[in-house]
Design a protein around this motif. Structure first.
Motif, mmCIF file in Angstrom:
data_model
loop_
_atom_site.group_PDB
_atom_site.id
_atom_site.type_symbol
_atom_site.label_atom_id
_atom_site.label_comp_id
_atom_site.label_asym_id
_atom_site.label_seq_id
_atom_site.Cartn_x
_atom_site.Cartn_y
_atom_site.Cartn_z
ATOM 1 N N ALA A 21 12.899 -14.425 -13.256
ATOM 2 C CA ALA A 21 13.329 -13.355 -12.351
ATOM 3 C C ALA A 21 12.304 -12.385 -11.990
ATOM 4 N N SER A 22 11.523 -11.984 -12.705
ATOM 5 C CA SER A 22 10.700 -10.928 -12.390
ATOM 6 C C SER A 22 9.626 -11.388 -11.277
ATOM 7 N N THR A 23 9.589 -12.635 -10.955
ATOM 8 C CA THR A 23 8.699 -13.199 -10.132
ATOM 9 C C THR A 23 9.084 -12.750 -8.708
ATOM 10 N N PHE A 24 10.569 -12.802 -8.158
ATOM 11 C CA PHE A 24 10.923 -12.749 -7.025
ATOM 12 C C PHE A 24 10.829 -11.386 -6.378
ATOM 13 N N PRO A 25 11.132 -10.608 -6.741
ATOM 14 C CA PRO A 25 10.930 -9.310 -6.255
ATOM 15 C C PRO A 25 9.863 -9.007 -5.578
ATOM 16 N N VAL A 26 8.584 -9.200 -6.197
ATOM 17 C CA VAL A 26 7.324 -9.221 -5.557
ATOM 18 C C VAL A 26 6.905 -9.952 -4.784
ATOM 19 N N VAL A 27 7.504 -11.274 -4.785
ATOM 20 C CA VAL A 27 6.765 -12.458 -4.006
ATOM 21 C C VAL A 27 8.004 -12.662 -2.731
ATOM 22 N N LEU A 28 9.048 -12.436 -3.029
ATOM 23 C CA LEU A 28 9.866 -12.981 -1.664
ATOM 24 C C LEU A 28 9.436 -12.036 -0.618
ATOM 25 N N PRO A 29 8.916 -10.920 -0.433
ATOM 26 C CA PRO A 29 8.648 -10.293 0.701
ATOM 27 C C PRO A 29 7.712 -11.231 1.541
ATOM 28 N N PHE A 30 7.019 -11.999 0.991
ATOM 29 C CA PHE A 30 5.903 -12.691 1.863
ATOM 30 C C PHE A 30 6.741 -14.094 2.166
ATOM 31 N N ALA A 31 7.896 -14.542 1.744
ATOM 32 C CA ALA A 31 8.742 -15.394 2.221
ATOM 33 C C ALA A 31 9.703 -14.903 3.422
ATOM 34 N N LEU A 32 9.909 -13.639 3.343
ATOM 35 C CA LEU A 32 11.175 -13.202 4.209
ATOM 36 C C LEU A 32 10.292 -12.238 5.582
ATOM 37 N N ILE A 33 9.245 -11.920 5.299
ATOM 38 C CA ILE A 33 8.185 -11.103 6.375
ATOM 39 C C ILE A 33 7.143 -11.827 6.849
ATOM 40 N N GLY A 34 6.936 -12.018 8.317
ATOM 41 C CA GLY A 34 6.075 -12.760 8.920
ATOM 42 C C GLY A 34 4.912 -12.077 8.735
ATOM 43 N N ASP A 35 4.751 -10.856 8.985
ATOM 44 C CA ASP A 35 3.372 -10.528 8.737
ATOM 45 C C ASP A 35 2.814 -10.113 7.412
ATOM 46 N N VAL A 36 1.671 -10.741 7.132
ATOM 47 C CA VAL A 36 1.288 -10.628 5.724
ATOM 48 C C VAL A 36 0.806 -9.206 5.262
ATOM 49 N N ARG A 37 0.538 -8.312 6.068
ATOM 50 C CA ARG A 37 0.029 -7.187 5.817
ATOM 51 C C ARG A 37 1.266 -6.361 5.223
ATOM 52 N N THR A 38 2.292 -6.563 6.297
ATOM 53 C CA THR A 38 3.731 -5.655 6.014
ATOM 54 C C THR A 38 4.329 -6.358 4.587
ATOM 55 N N ALA A 39 4.251 -7.623 4.482
ATOM 56 C CA ALA A 39 4.708 -8.064 3.259
ATOM 57 C C ALA A 39 3.952 -7.837 2.048
ATOM 58 N N MET A 40 2.559 -7.442 2.077
ATOM 59 C CA MET A 40 1.968 -6.915 0.935
ATOM 60 C C MET A 40 2.410 -5.535 0.593
ATOM 61 N N THR A 41 2.436 -4.740 1.681
ATOM 62 C CA THR A 41 2.841 -3.387 1.694
ATOM 63 C C THR A 41 4.217 -3.153 0.990
ATOM 64 N N VAL A 42 5.253 -4.160 1.278
ATOM 65 C CA VAL A 42 6.588 -4.076 0.710
ATOM 66 C C VAL A 42 6.506 -4.491 -0.774
ATOM 67 N N SER A 43 5.766 -5.475 -0.956
ATOM 68 C CA SER A 43 5.568 -6.210 -2.210
ATOM 69 C C SER A 43 4.939 -4.831 -3.295
ATOM 70 N N ARG A 44 4.041 -4.037 -2.823
ATOM 71 C CA ARG A 44 3.499 -3.143 -3.855
ATOM 72 C C ARG A 44 4.493 -2.076 -3.965
ATOM 73 N N VAL A 45 5.140 -1.704 -2.837
ATOM 74 C CA VAL A 45 6.238 -0.533 -3.057
ATOM 75 C C VAL A 45 7.412 -0.997 -4.114
ATOM 76 N N ILE A 46 7.698 -2.113 -3.899
ATOM 77 C CA ILE A 46 8.683 -2.835 -4.817
ATOM 78 C C ILE A 46 7.977 -2.809 -6.326
ATOM 79 N N ALA A 47 6.778 -3.158 -6.313
ATOM 80 C CA ALA A 47 6.263 -3.494 -7.697
ATOM 81 C C ALA A 47 6.026 -1.928 -8.311
ATOM 82 N N LEU A 48 5.711 -1.062 -7.591
ATOM 83 C CA LEU A 48 5.723 0.351 -8.213
ATOM 84 C C LEU A 48 7.257 1.192 -8.608
ATOM 85 N N ALA A 49 8.154 0.680 -7.870
ATOM 86 C CA ALA A 49 9.559 1.060 -8.240
ATOM 87 C C ALA A 49 9.942 0.424 -9.405
#
Length: 268
Positions: A200-228
């Motif tokens: 389950a710990s895989t999905f929070p940082v990986v799902l942004p890439f499936a839900l957000i079309g822009d890779v740069r934005t998805a990466m930013t969201v993923s990093r924020v989630i990881a830090l949280a």
């Protein structure tokens, strides 16, 4: 006297604060009749009593176990997410990363779950051997000696012969010992929980890439989630230890970032 558990999961040695010093004790000697511990006149020996037919029921996984498994899976997923390049990451590359991260955590979740069962059975067998040895000891003094030798040197120094005899008395009074150490339903549930937490710990940082079309934005969201998630993990550990939740939270963010960097640098 405060009873805690060591990291790694499963029925493992507890710790007890005796005279202000935290000590690891294989027999979980909290609540012994010891004035310096300020405890009751009986001892809770989780590992030994778990050998009886009606063991003391405890949570399947404690806070340290849950947080440790969550962060382990998070680090593995971040090693794949961190390898993405914004410039070269098309949808196919992102899809491959998602599959690789999920596959990796499925595999390691399975390995971790199985090794938990192996570790649990090994530790239970060790405790079972001690109990049988104490029960078959030639005299009380021999039984106390077996118990004392099963403890670390530091812990053994904290127990007087009277306290060791109290432990021996509890062991002798145990009823319904099984013929051999075995795994129980709670062990299997704990193993399943470990597997699910890692996956389950895989999905929070990986799902942004499936839900957000822009890779740069998805990466930013993923990093924020990881830090949280890192902060939350440290916060939970700090609260559990009673040491300082916020301090632990920020420390975990720093340690986690360093670990992810090391994993990526080593080709993980």
């Amino acid at each position: 006297c405060r009873r805690t558990r060591s990291p790694g999961g499963g029925p493992r040695p507890g710790t007890c604060a005796l005279g202000g010093v935290r000590v690891a004790a294989e027999l979980d000697p909290c609540k012994v009749a010891v004035e310096r511990c300020g405890a009751h006149d009986e001892m809770t020996m989780t590992q030994i009593e778990s050998l009886s037919e009606r063991p003391v029921r405890e949570p399947v996984l404690n806070v340290v176990d849950r947080v440790s498994e969550l962060l382990f899976g998070l680090f593995m997923a971040l090693s794949f997410v961190g390898a993405l390049s914004v410039a070269d990451s098309g949808r196919e590359v992102v899809r491959s990363m998602f599959i690789a991260a999920l596959g990796c955590n499925l595999a390691w979740g399975l390995v971790d779950a199985v090794m938990y069962l192996v570790r649990t059975l090994t530790e239970r067998a060790k405790t079972f051997t001690l109990v049988v040895s104490v029960l078959s000891a030639a005299d009380p003094e021999a039984g106390r000696g077996l118990i004392e030798r099963s403890l670390s040197r530091r812990v053994a120094k904290l127990f007087s012969p009277v306290e060791l005899e109290a432990i021996r008395g509890r062991i002798v009074a145990l009823k319904g010992l099984p013929a051999r150490p075995r795994l129980r339903r709670d062990d299997l549930l704990a193993s399943l929980a470990i597997f699910l937490i890692v996956v389950a710990s895989t999905f929070p940082v990986v799902l942004p890439f499936a839900l957000i079309g822009d890779v740069r934005t998805a990466m930013t969201v993923s990093r924020v989630i990881a830090l949280a998630m890192l902060f939350w993990g440290g916060f939970a550990l700090g609260h559990y230890a009673g040491y300082g939740s916020w301090r632990f939270g920020f420390m975990m963010v720093g340690v986690g970032a360093a670990l992810v960097g090391a994993i990526m640098a080593l080709g993980g």
